[in-house]
Motif scaffolding. Structure first.
Motif, PDB file in Angstrom:
ATOM      1  N   UNK A 162      26.688 -19.187 -32.166  1.00 28.04           N
ATOM      2  CA  UNK A 162      26.520 -18.897 -33.593  1.00 28.04           C
ATOM      3  C   UNK A 162      25.057 -19.048 -34.002  1.00 28.04           C
ATOM      4  N   UNK A 163      24.594 -18.125 -34.786  1.00 25.25           N
ATOM      5  CA  UNK A 163      23.249 -18.208 -35.352  1.00 25.25           C
ATOM      6  C   UNK A 163      23.409 -18.778 -36.751  1.00 25.25           C
ATOM      7  N   UNK A 164      23.344 -20.099 -36.837  1.00 28.31           N
ATOM      8  CA  UNK A 164      23.680 -20.809 -38.066  1.00 28.31           C
ATOM      9  C   UNK A 164      22.797 -20.420 -39.241  1.00 28.31           C
ATOM     10  N   UNK A 165      21.524 -20.126 -38.991  1.00 27.29           N
ATOM     11  CA  UNK A 165      20.641 -19.772 -40.110  1.00 27.29           C
ATOM     12  C   UNK A 165      21.098 -18.465 -40.771  1.00 27.29           C
ATOM     13  N   UNK A 166      21.622 -17.535 -39.991  1.00 29.44           N
ATOM     14  CA  UNK A 166      22.130 -16.289 -40.578  1.00 29.44           C
ATOM     15  C   UNK A 166      23.474 -16.501 -41.255  1.00 29.44           C
ATOM     16  N   UNK A 167      24.302 -17.376 -40.691  1.00 30.96           N
ATOM     17  CA  UNK A 167      25.567 -17.707 -41.334  1.00 30.96           C
ATOM     18  C   UNK A 167      25.304 -18.290 -42.711  1.00 30.96           C
ATOM     19  N   UNK A 168      24.358 -19.218 -42.795  1.00 35.15           N
ATOM     20  CA  UNK A 168      23.992 -19.822 -44.076  1.00 35.15           C
ATOM     21  C   UNK A 168      23.404 -18.792 -45.031  1.00 35.15           C
ATOM     22  N   UNK A 217      15.543  -5.317 -39.893  1.00 36.32           N
ATOM     23  CA  UNK A 217      15.747  -6.457 -38.998  1.00 36.32           C
ATOM     24  C   UNK A 217      15.554  -7.762 -39.769  1.00 36.32           C
ATOM     25  N   UNK A 218      16.578  -8.600 -39.748  1.00 36.49           N
ATOM     26  CA  UNK A 218      16.483  -9.903 -40.397  1.00 36.49           C
ATOM     27  C   UNK A 218      16.792  -9.905 -41.877  1.00 36.49           C
ATOM     28  N   UNK A 219      17.143  -8.758 -42.457  1.00 37.54           N
ATOM     29  CA  UNK A 219      17.483  -8.692 -43.883  1.00 37.54           C
ATOM     30  C   UNK A 219      18.816  -7.976 -44.039  1.00 37.54           C
ATOM     31  N   UNK A 220      19.642  -8.510 -44.929  1.00 39.00           N
ATOM     32  CA  UNK A 220      20.960  -7.923 -45.143  1.00 39.00           C
ATOM     33  C   UNK A 220      21.245  -7.804 -46.632  1.00 39.00           C
ATOM     34  N   UNK A 221      21.939  -6.738 -46.977  1.00 39.52           N
ATOM     35  CA  UNK A 221      22.439  -6.579 -48.341  1.00 39.52           C
ATOM     36  C   UNK A 221      23.897  -6.993 -48.338  1.00 39.52           C
TER      37      UNK A 221
END
Length: 105
Positions: A46-52, A89-93
């Motif tokens: 799990x990539x916790x920083x992205x989950x958060x 990359x690294x940004x999500x809506x």
């Protein structure tokens, strides 16, 4: 404000459908966390920083959707859904949307 992801309100009658209430946000992690997330893809897990990040984005999108519904005079939002997409990359809506309704008394 009542929020449901079903298309009715148990025990209540919908007086009026006011339209689609929506809220969205685009979020990203800073370069250091993005680098560490990239390293995590090598070993897996799990990539916790992205989950958060996505959890925070959902909360913001939901808050904005509620504000939109309140602006329409809604008592509730039904049939709530979330959608997400990668903007870069690294940004999500993240978008939250549902049907703003007024309930009969």
């Amino acid at each position: 404000m009542l929020l449901l992801n079903i298309d009715y309100i148990p025990g209540k009658e919908i007086a009026e459908a006011l339209g689609i209430a929506k809220g969205s946000v685009v979020m990203s992690k800073h370069l250091g966390k993005d680098f560490m997330a990239g390293m995590k893809t090598i070993v897996g897990g799990e990539i916790e920083s992205y989950t958060e990040m996505l959890d925070g984005a959902r909360k913001i999108a939901m808050k904005r959707m509620v504000e939109d519904a309140e602006g329409m005079g809604a008592d509730a939002v039904i049939n709530i859904r979330y959608a997400s997409s990668s903007v870069m990359q690294g940004a999500a809506e993240v978008t939250a949307y549902g049907t703003a309704v007024r309930v009969k008394d």
